[in-house]
Write a protein that holds these residues in place. Structure first.
Motif, short mmCIF file in Angstrom:
data_model
loop_
_atom_site.label_atom_id
_atom_site.label_comp_id
_atom_site.label_asym_id
_atom_site.label_seq_id
_atom_site.Cartn_x
_atom_site.Cartn_y
_atom_site.Cartn_z
N ARG A 76 -5.10 -1.01 -5.71
CA ARG A 76 -4.76 -1.46 -6.67
C ARG A 76 -3.91 -2.96 -5.33
O ARG A 76 -4.09 -3.86 -6.17
CB ARG A 76 -2.83 -0.57 -6.60
CG ARG A 76 -2.51 -0.31 -7.26
CD ARG A 76 -3.54 -0.81 -9.19
NE ARG A 76 -2.65 0.62 -10.11
CZ ARG A 76 -3.91 1.62 -10.21
NH1 ARG A 76 -5.02 1.26 -10.03
NH2 ARG A 76 -3.56 2.19 -11.44
N LEU A 77 -3.93 -3.17 -4.28
CA LEU A 77 -3.44 -4.25 -3.36
C LEU A 77 -5.24 -4.84 -3.35
O LEU A 77 -3.91 -5.96 -3.74
CB LEU A 77 -3.81 -3.46 -1.33
CG LEU A 77 -3.47 -4.58 -0.65
CD1 LEU A 77 -1.85 -5.32 -1.56
CD2 LEU A 77 -3.18 -4.32 0.51
N LYS A 78 -5.96 -4.76 -3.99
CA LYS A 78 -6.65 -5.90 -3.80
C LYS A 78 -6.85 -6.57 -4.92
O LYS A 78 -7.01 -7.69 -5.53
CB LYS A 78 -8.29 -4.97 -3.70
CG LYS A 78 -9.84 -6.17 -3.97
CD LYS A 78 -10.49 -5.17 -4.40
CE LYS A 78 -11.71 -5.95 -3.90
NZ LYS A 78 -13.30 -5.66 -4.25
N ALA A 79 -6.55 -5.27 -6.46
CA ALA A 79 -6.24 -5.90 -7.46
C ALA A 79 -5.05 -6.99 -7.48
O ALA A 79 -4.75 -8.24 -8.45
CB ALA A 79 -6.45 -4.70 -8.42
N MET A 80 -3.67 -6.53 -6.81
CA MET A 80 -3.11 -8.13 -7.03
C MET A 80 -3.07 -9.51 -6.20
O MET A 80 -2.73 -9.64 -7.00
CB MET A 80 -2.09 -7.04 -5.79
CG MET A 80 -1.28 -5.47 -7.16
SD MET A 80 -0.66 -4.65 -5.20
CE MET A 80 0.75 -5.22 -4.87
N ILE A 81 -4.24 -8.87 -5.19
CA ILE A 81 -4.20 -9.71 -4.45
C ILE A 81 -5.45 -10.77 -6.16
O ILE A 81 -5.71 -12.24 -5.31
CB ILE A 81 -5.40 -10.16 -3.50
CG1 ILE A 81 -3.86 -9.27 -2.28
CG2 ILE A 81 -5.60 -11.47 -2.70
CD1 ILE A 81 -4.40 -8.81 -1.06
N PHE A 95 -1.78 -3.80 -11.36
CA PHE A 95 -0.29 -3.71 -10.82
C PHE A 95 0.43 -1.83 -10.96
O PHE A 95 0.62 -1.65 -12.10
CB PHE A 95 0.58 -4.45 -11.14
CG PHE A 95 0.90 -5.61 -10.09
CD1 PHE A 95 2.06 -5.58 -8.77
CD2 PHE A 95 0.34 -6.79 -10.53
CE1 PHE A 95 1.36 -6.78 -8.14
CE2 PHE A 95 -0.51 -7.65 -9.59
CZ PHE A 95 0.68 -8.42 -8.76
N GLY A 96 0.98 -0.97 -10.11
CA GLY A 96 1.77 0.50 -9.93
C GLY A 96 0.32 1.42 -11.10
O GLY A 96 -0.42 1.18 -10.69
N LYS A 118 5.46 1.15 -1.23
CA LYS A 118 4.47 1.68 -0.12
C LYS A 118 3.52 2.55 -1.08
O LYS A 118 2.47 2.39 -1.14
CB LYS A 118 5.16 2.47 0.76
CG LYS A 118 5.64 1.54 1.99
CD LYS A 118 5.62 1.80 3.58
CE LYS A 118 5.76 1.16 4.39
NZ LYS A 118 6.49 1.15 6.08
N ALA A 119 4.45 3.50 -2.11
CA ALA A 119 3.61 4.61 -2.36
C ALA A 119 2.70 3.78 -3.86
O ALA A 119 1.69 3.79 -4.00
CB ALA A 119 4.54 5.42 -3.39
N GLU A 120 3.43 2.84 -4.43
CA GLU A 120 2.58 1.64 -5.17
C GLU A 120 1.90 1.00 -4.78
O GLU A 120 0.49 0.64 -5.22
CB GLU A 120 3.61 0.83 -5.51
CG GLU A 120 5.36 0.97 -6.72
CD GLU A 120 3.81 2.02 -7.48
OE1 GLU A 120 3.12 2.27 -8.15
OE2 GLU A 120 4.87 3.29 -8.02
N TRP A 121 1.93 0.23 -3.63
CA TRP A 121 0.74 -0.05 -2.58
C TRP A 121 -0.80 0.63 -1.74
O TRP A 121 -1.73 0.31 -2.26
CB TRP A 121 1.39 -1.20 -1.32
CG TRP A 121 2.33 -1.93 -1.73
CD1 TRP A 121 2.06 -2.85 -3.03
CD2 TRP A 121 3.32 -2.55 -1.28
NE1 TRP A 121 4.10 -3.08 -2.81
CE2 TRP A 121 3.98 -3.25 -1.80
CE3 TRP A 121 3.73 -2.15 0.46
CZ2 TRP A 121 5.19 -4.14 -0.32
CZ3 TRP A 121 4.59 -2.48 1.36
CH2 TRP A 121 5.34 -3.99 0.73
#
Length: 297
Positions: free
Chosen positions: A199-204, A63-64, A191-194
């Motif tokens: 990052r989004l794949k890592a979060m999931i 994240f982030g 949205k900037a973090e996503w």
């Protein structure tokens, strides 16, 4: 609201970012965010406690601005707990851990498996793995509410969520709950973090790496491994703050929690949901403060 200071630290040889509010030489509160948030999600609550505590909110792995390895296995719970254990080691004191959503999973892991690092545990609309697995496998209401996990685990779900300026992620985020707090500048920050690369794949990947088994609605699972109650005990004082209108995590998920936490206090909030920290930060901070002040030592 007090502004946060940005900090960067190497944990187990990898770069991590965290936000910090408050004064040095005060007791530490370690705030752990969930999906799809980041360290800044704690600003409203942490800044209200910064007069008495050192409030630290990391971007957890994936994240982030923290390390985001691409492999699914990098997000197994032992790795996530190891990150935060390493962060606590840099602080030279036991801490109170505060977890929400997926942050609660890491927080419970710390309390159960690294108890020497945790003085107290505070969970806000998050779940202990044993009661949650029971409900995910039962085929009932929580099973139905958690079908999004099966969607997230599917290959390419991150592409579907990011399409059309994160339209599907916003729908998933709300889960038909009050998301009015997420708008304007705050929404742009999220949205900037996503949008950070990978990052989004890592979060999931937190969902993909989890061993939790999710049944189909109405079809209870019979092959769920038994979880040893003695290994999943929270032995420090434990506060649970619960927004009763949560549609993602239902009240069945906290039934029987006292079997895993002998020193448990539960505070129900009837007019808040999963996003209670944003909807009622004064109340949440007040509950945290009053409970901590009531604790011996």
């Amino acid at each position: 609201m007090q502004d946060a200071s940005h900090r960067f630290v190497d944990l187990n040889g990898q770069p991590f970012h965290y936000l910090e509010w408050g004064r040095e030489e005060t007791p530490v509160l370690l705030f752990l965010h969930g999906f799809p948030e980041y360290s800044g999600a704690w600003g409203e609550v942490a800044s209200r406690l910064a007069d008495s505590y050192s409030c630290i909110a990391p971007d957890q792995r994936g994240f982030g601005q923290s390390w985001a390895p691409p492999e699914v296995e990098a997000y197994e719970m032992r790795e996530l707990v190891g990150d935060m254990a390493a962060l606590i080691d840099t602080l030279d004191q036991k801490v109170t851990v505060v977890g929400h959503d997926w942050g609660a999973a890491t927080a419970y892991g710390l309390a159960m498996f690294r108890p020497e690092l945790v003085s107290r545990l505070i969970i806000i609309n998050g779940v202990h793995p044993a009661p949650f697995q029971r409900e995910l496998a039962a085929g009932g209401a929580q099973t139905s509410a958690s079908q999004y996990i099966r969607f997230l685990r599917a290959e390419g779900s991150e592409d579907k969520l990011s399409a059309n300026d994160f339209e599907s992620l916003m729908k998933l985020f709300s889960a038909k709950m009050d998301l009015s707090w997420l708008s304007g500048e705050r929404l742009e920050l999220y949205k900037a973090e996503w949008s950070r690369p990978g990052r989004l794949k890592a979060m999931i990947n937190w969902y993909r790496a989890s061993p939790l088994k999710v049944a189909l609605p109405g079809e209870a699972l019979s092959d769920v491994p038994a979880l040893r109650k003695d290994r999943l005990q929270v032995r420090c004082p434990h506060l649970l703050i619960w927004g009763d209108n949560d549609t993602a995590l239902l009240p069945q998920c906290i039934e029987g929690l006292e079997e895993y936490a002998a020193d448990l206090t539960v505070e129900h909030v009837g007019d808040a949901d999963h996003w209670i920290c944003h909807q009622k930060p004064d109340l949440v901070a007040g509950l945290i403060r009053s409970w901590l002040e009531s604790q011996p030592g």
